[in-house]
Write a protein that holds these residues in place. Structure first.
Motif, PDB file in Angstrom:
ATOM      1  N   ALA A 229      17.118   8.264   5.090  1.00  0.00           N
ATOM      2  CA  ALA A 229      17.202   9.067   6.678  1.00  0.00           C
ATOM      3  C   ALA A 229      18.665   7.870   6.913  1.00  0.00           C
ATOM      4  O   ALA A 229      19.477   8.769   7.432  1.00  0.00           O
ATOM      5  N   THR A 230      18.882   6.915   6.020  1.00  0.00           N
ATOM      6  CA  THR A 230      20.377   6.066   6.721  1.00  0.00           C
ATOM      7  C   THR A 230      20.318   6.222   5.847  1.00  0.00           C
ATOM      8  O   THR A 230      22.277   5.640   5.559  1.00  0.00           O
ATOM      9  N   ASP A 231      20.434   6.432   4.164  1.00  0.00           N
ATOM     10  CA  ASP A 231      21.551   6.242   3.034  1.00  0.00           C
ATOM     11  C   ASP A 231      21.534   7.722   2.781  1.00  0.00           C
ATOM     12  O   ASP A 231      21.154   8.261   1.806  1.00  0.00           O
ATOM     13  N   PRO A 232      21.922   8.654   3.180  1.00  0.00           N
ATOM     14  CA  PRO A 232      23.058   9.833   2.489  1.00  0.00           C
ATOM     15  C   PRO A 232      22.899  10.380   0.504  1.00  0.00           C
ATOM     16  O   PRO A 232      22.516  10.866   0.863  1.00  0.00           O
ATOM     17  N   LYS A 233      23.846   9.344   0.130  1.00  0.00           N
ATOM     18  CA  LYS A 233      23.898   9.122  -0.740  1.00  0.00           C
ATOM     19  C   LYS A 233      22.148   9.027  -1.664  1.00  0.00           C
ATOM     20  O   LYS A 233      22.085   9.731  -2.684  1.00  0.00           O
ATOM     21  N   PHE A 234      22.166   8.157  -1.386  1.00  0.00           N
ATOM     22  CA  PHE A 234      20.356   7.922  -2.106  1.00  0.00           C
ATOM     23  C   PHE A 234      19.124   9.328  -1.932  1.00  0.00           C
ATOM     24  O   PHE A 234      18.793   9.889  -2.608  1.00  0.00           O
ATOM     25  N   ALA A 235      19.682   9.692  -0.419  1.00  0.00           N
ATOM     26  CA  ALA A 235      18.616  10.386  -0.028  1.00  0.00           C
ATOM     27  C   ALA A 235      18.903  12.296  -1.072  1.00  0.00           C
ATOM     28  O   ALA A 235      18.761  12.919  -1.543  1.00  0.00           O
ATOM     29  N   LYS A 236      20.677  12.010  -1.426  1.00  0.00           N
ATOM     30  CA  LYS A 236      21.349  13.304  -2.231  1.00  0.00           C
ATOM     31  C   LYS A 236      20.743  12.552  -3.666  1.00  0.00           C
ATOM     32  O   LYS A 236      20.444  13.985  -4.525  1.00  0.00           O
ATOM     33  N   LYS A 237      20.533  12.082  -4.470  1.00  0.00           N
ATOM     34  CA  LYS A 237      20.231  11.471  -5.075  1.00  0.00           C
ATOM     35  C   LYS A 237      18.863  11.984  -5.204  1.00  0.00           C
ATOM     36  O   LYS A 237      18.080  12.244  -6.739  1.00  0.00           O
TER      37      LYS A 237
ATOM     38  N   ASN B 104       1.148  -1.360  -0.137  1.00  0.00           N
ATOM     39  CA  ASN B 104      -0.203   0.254   0.346  1.00  0.00           C
ATOM     40  C   ASN B 104       1.255   1.136  -0.051  1.00  0.00           C
ATOM     41  O   ASN B 104       1.907   1.631   0.363  1.00  0.00           O
ATOM     42  N   ARG B 105      -0.261   1.717  -0.655  1.00  0.00           N
ATOM     43  CA  ARG B 105       1.199   3.769  -0.517  1.00  0.00           C
ATOM     44  C   ARG B 105       1.617   4.262   0.618  1.00  0.00           C
ATOM     45  O   ARG B 105       2.707   4.446   0.301  1.00  0.00           O
ATOM     46  N   ASP B 106       0.815   3.756   1.942  1.00  0.00           N
ATOM     47  CA  ASP B 106       1.600   4.317   3.118  1.00  0.00           C
ATOM     48  C   ASP B 106       2.856   3.645   3.351  1.00  0.00           C
ATOM     49  O   ASP B 106       4.237   4.328   3.961  1.00  0.00           O
ATOM     50  N   ASN B 107       3.013   1.930   2.949  1.00  0.00           N
ATOM     51  CA  ASN B 107       4.223   1.863   3.822  1.00  0.00           C
ATOM     52  C   ASN B 107       5.105   2.180   2.573  1.00  0.00           C
ATOM     53  O   ASN B 107       5.885   1.931   2.837  1.00  0.00           O
ATOM     54  N   TYR B 108       5.254   2.146   1.177  1.00  0.00           N
ATOM     55  CA  TYR B 108       5.897   2.811  -0.284  1.00  0.00           C
ATOM     56  C   TYR B 108       6.563   3.832   0.862  1.00  0.00           C
ATOM     57  O   TYR B 108       7.960   4.753   1.196  1.00  0.00           O
ATOM     58  N   LYS B 109       6.156   4.974   1.406  1.00  0.00           N
ATOM     59  CA  LYS B 109       5.967   5.718   1.866  1.00  0.00           C
ATOM     60  C   LYS B 109       7.120   5.937   3.021  1.00  0.00           C
ATOM     61  O   LYS B 109       7.991   6.675   2.895  1.00  0.00           O
ATOM     62  N   VAL B 110       7.119   5.274   3.257  1.00  0.00           N
ATOM     63  CA  VAL B 110       7.555   4.926   5.300  1.00  0.00           C
ATOM     64  C   VAL B 110       8.766   4.008   4.885  1.00  0.00           C
ATOM     65  O   VAL B 110      10.091   5.215   5.316  1.00  0.00           O
ATOM     66  N   ALA B 111       8.616   3.355   3.772  1.00  0.00           N
ATOM     67  CA  ALA B 111      10.280   3.127   3.788  1.00  0.00           C
ATOM     68  C   ALA B 111      11.120   3.514   2.801  1.00  0.00           C
ATOM     69  O   ALA B 111      12.233   3.720   2.286  1.00  0.00           O
ATOM     70  N   TYR B 112      10.319   4.443   1.871  1.00  0.00           N
ATOM     71  CA  TYR B 112      11.540   5.220   1.786  1.00  0.00           C
ATOM     72  C   TYR B 112      11.679   6.772   1.783  1.00  0.00           C
ATOM     73  O   TYR B 112      12.891   6.567   1.949  1.00  0.00           O
ATOM     74  N   GLN B 113      11.010   6.706   3.468  1.00  0.00           N
ATOM     75  CA  GLN B 113      11.547   7.710   4.103  1.00  0.00           C
ATOM     76  C   GLN B 113      12.920   7.518   5.056  1.00  0.00           C
ATOM     77  O   GLN B 113      13.979   7.490   4.992  1.00  0.00           O
ATOM     78  N   GLN B 114      12.841   6.135   5.333  1.00  0.00           N
ATOM     79  CA  GLN B 114      13.482   5.496   6.138  1.00  0.00           C
ATOM     80  C   GLN B 114      14.731   5.309   5.193  1.00  0.00           C
ATOM     81  O   GLN B 114      16.321   5.736   5.837  1.00  0.00           O
ATOM     82  N   LYS B 115      15.043   4.792   4.021  1.00  0.00           N
ATOM     83  CA  LYS B 115      16.106   4.966   2.960  1.00  0.00           C
ATOM     84  C   LYS B 115      16.817   6.349   2.785  1.00  0.00           C
ATOM     85  O   LYS B 115      17.909   6.284   3.132  1.00  0.00           O
TER      86      LYS B 115
END
Length: 685
Positions: A557-565, A544-555
């Motif tokens: 928060a934990t991966d600076p390179k991913f956050a920049k991209k 579902n959409r909410d869990n995708y958003k949660v996983a995306y935000q976790q990624k």
């Protein structure tokens, strides 16, 4: 269940005949329907088809007479009563007597009442058949009115005369006084029953229309049941159900005049329903005639060809006698009401109109129904010469139709059409295009603007000739529009405002979606599916959409390179949306300018512009990720404004002479109907 299949097959026959008519327009629809009925007779359900006269008169003739009666007013009936009486009663009775005596003289073995029964059967005329045979010809208005009024009442005259003849055959006695009394009781009594019942029903419907909260729920069903109820009541009392129904219909004409400017929704709905019903029933009449032909043909074969030829000669003689009587009567009758139909004896066209009236005396399925209503037994014995009378009636029907079809087609001038379908389509298309252009300028919301454009476009009629050129014009304009977009994307203005990567992505998407064939390879699909599987295996989110958003935000928060991209992607995405909006405005302005230019040049074949606009909108929506399947609601004010623009276009065209009055009338009607339909479909707040 058999009755359901029978009605369903008759409807299929009506549809088939109307489809066939499009391919052979020169053949009268009447003959197409009869032939369709003959073909249907080979269906097992219709084999050995026997027409039930009472059912036919009540379920088909009664509602048709009811509708025909509604087309006549009391004032018209009163002012032309003497002419109607002479047409429907006097002429019919004289014809029956002359034909009956002649038939009795030729066939010595026939009794006079039997010959009169035959004459009564072939007396009624069929104005519907005349209209069908002359749909492409110009019938003089007076002759057409005479045929309608004659057909409206002489069915009942024939039925009464037949009933009187059968009564004499049954009892073996005849009294002129009793015959006249019986005739007056059946005819005048039927009219009185129709007037009384009609008055009560009209009063009920009038009160329901003016006082009821939802009058259509009650008044329309009452209207549909009226002809059947009145017919059954009159027949139960031993009076003419046909005349009763006609009288009731005339009274309903008064109701329609009283409610002309009120209860419009009820009247429009009621009229539409009855128009459809009468069209179908009129077609049923000739289908049933075709269904009955094979059974009668079997009787002819059983009788033998020599006997059939003898009956055919009698039929021809009887038809000629009726033809001569109608002509002589129309030419010599000096009644002022008759002169209104055919002109005065001194008029140039008097004899010609009288001849048309005589030739147009077509005999239809009422004649067939009366013939088949003859009982098998009468007075305790088999009905004498029943099959012979039925065969003669059928021959008279066919002869009258064939002669009328040939002669009227030669004598009558073709209808002068004020405008052709091409002319109407040209004006209609220009009207709609002008309206769309004005509405697009005044509406800021793109989704509402495009939705209203599509709605207004539905008013158009696509011509077959234009479809051939549509594809070439479409691809040419699409290519030109893409060139405009390309020039804009590579302009200094865009280069200064947007990132080169954004421009390249947009340009690539446009070429992929608008130029290249969009084929998704299996490799691409498998690659995408594999990535999805890896994603779910790593983060195990629920679908579902909410869990995708949660996983995306976790990624993030934990991966600076991913956050920049992700931030870069978001910026590019926002620039894509801004650039897409600029392209949308550019394309809308470009296509609107093309439409405006073509309208200035008086061009009406502009449908391809809307198709280009529609397909480009799909591309723009994909860029915006707008995949909503819901329909964009349109406020009633936009419809009102659009229809007013259409009205103004017609009025301006009438004023400057670019639109003729007949075309304007047709377009006014279309706009009124479209306006009513659209407003009825708006949601109730």
């Amino acid at each position: 269940m058999a009755d359901f299949y029978l009605i369903a097959l008759l409807l299929v026959g009506v549809i088939s005949a109307n489809v066939i008519k499009q391919f052979i327009p020169k053949v009268p629809e009447t003959f197409i329907l009869i032939l369709t009925g003959v073909v249907l007779s080979f269906v097992p359900l219709f084999r050995h088809f026997e027409l039930e006269p009472e059912f036919f008169l009540m379920m088909i003739i009664a509602p048709l007479m009811f509708v025909d009666g509604q087309k006549q007013s009391f004032e018209k009936i009163r002012s032309k009563f003497s002419g109607i009486f002479l047409l429907s009663v006097f002429l019919a009775v004289v014809t029956a007597i002359v034909v009956g005596v002649t038939a009795n003289w030729i066939e010595k073995q026939w009794t006079l009442p039997l010959a009169i029964a035959l004459a009564a059967i072939i007396t009624p005329t069929d104005a519907v058949a005349v209209k069908s045979l002359t749909s492409d010809s110009e019938m003089p208005s007076g002759v057409g009115e005479a045929l309608e009024l004659e057909s409206l009442f002489n069915d009942a005259t024939g039925l009464v005369l037949l009933d009187l003849a059968l009564s004499v055959l049954s009892t073996g006695t005849f009294s002129i006084i009793n015959g006249i009394v019986h005739f007056l009781f059946v005819a005048v009594g039927g009219i009185l029953v129709g007037l009384i019942a009609g008055f009560a029903l009209v009063a009920l419907r009038f009160n329901l229309n003016t006082r009821g909260k939802n009058p259509e729920i009650t008044t329309i069903p009452i209207s549909l049941l009226t002809p059947f109820a009145v017919y059954l009541l009159a027949e139960h009392l031993g009076m003419s159900g046909i005349l009763a129904v006609v009288a009731t219909g005339i009274e309903h004409n008064w109701e329609a005049n009283r409610l002309r400017l009120s209860s419009t929704s009820v009247q429009l709905t009621n009229n539409t329903i009855w128009n459809v019903i009468t069209d179908v029933l009129n077609d049923f009449v000739f289908l049933i005639l075709g269904l009955a032909l094979p059974t009668i043909y079997a009787d002819i074969v059983a009788m033998g060809w020599s006997g059939t030829l003898h009956l055919l000669l009698i039929s021809v003689l009887v038809y000629v006698i009726m033809l001569v009587l109608r002509y002589v009567w129309a030419v010599r009758e000096k009644n002022e009401s008759i002169a209104e139909f055919f002109g005065k004896p001194s008029d140039e066209h008097h004899q010609f109109n009288s001849g048309l009236f005589a030739i147009s005396g077509i005999h239809g399925t009422v004649t067939l129904a009366m013939a088949l209503s003859l009982p098998n037994h009468i007075g305790g014995h088999n009905f004498p010469y029943r099959n012979e009378l039925i065969i003669i009636a059928m021959f008279v029907i066919l002869i009258s139709m064939i002669v009328s079809a040939v002669v009227l087609n030669i004598k009558l001038p073709k209808k002068v059409v004020d405008y052709g379908e091409f002319d109407l389509n040209q004006v209609r298309n220009k009207m709609i295009d002008q309206t769309i252009l004005k509405m697009r300028v005044s509406i800021d919301d793109r989704s509402i603007r495009d939705a209203l454009t599509n709605q207004l476009q539905s008013q158009k009629t696509m011509e077959m000739d234009n479809r051939n050129n549509l594809s070439d014009n479409y691809y040419l304009l699409l290519s030109e529009t893409k060139g405009v977009i390309d020039n804009y994307l590579h302009s200094p203005e865009v280069s200064q405002q947007y990132n080169k990567k954004t421009i390249d992505i947009y340009d690539s998407m446009m070429n992929r979606m608008l130029v290249e064939k969009r084929r998704v390879s299996w490799k691409h699909m498998l690659r995408h599916l594999f990535k999805e599987i890896l994603w779910h295996a790593r983060y195990r989110p629920k679908l579902n959409r909410d869990n995708y958003k949660v996983a995306y935000q976790q990624k993030i928060a934990t991966d600076p390179k991913f956050a920049k991209k992700a931030k870069q992607i978001k910026q590019v995405r926002q620039e894509l949306l801004d650039l897409n909006q600029a392209v949308v405005s550019l394309v809308d302005q470009y296509l609107d300018d093309i439409l405006r230019s073509r309208l200035t040049q008086q061009r009406d074949d502009n449908n391809y512009i809307y198709i280009v606009q529609h397909n480009l909108n799909r591309f723009f929506d994909e860029i915006n990720h707008e995949y909503r399947a819901t329909t964009q609601p349109i406020d009633a004010k936009y419809y009102a404004e659009a229809f007013q623009y259409e009205y103004d276009f017609i009025q301006q065209g009438l004023a400057n002479g670019s639109i003729s009055q007949p075309i304007a009338g047709t377009l006014y009607t279309e706009i009124n109907q479209a306006q009513l339909l659209q407003l009825q479909q708006l949601p109730v707040e």
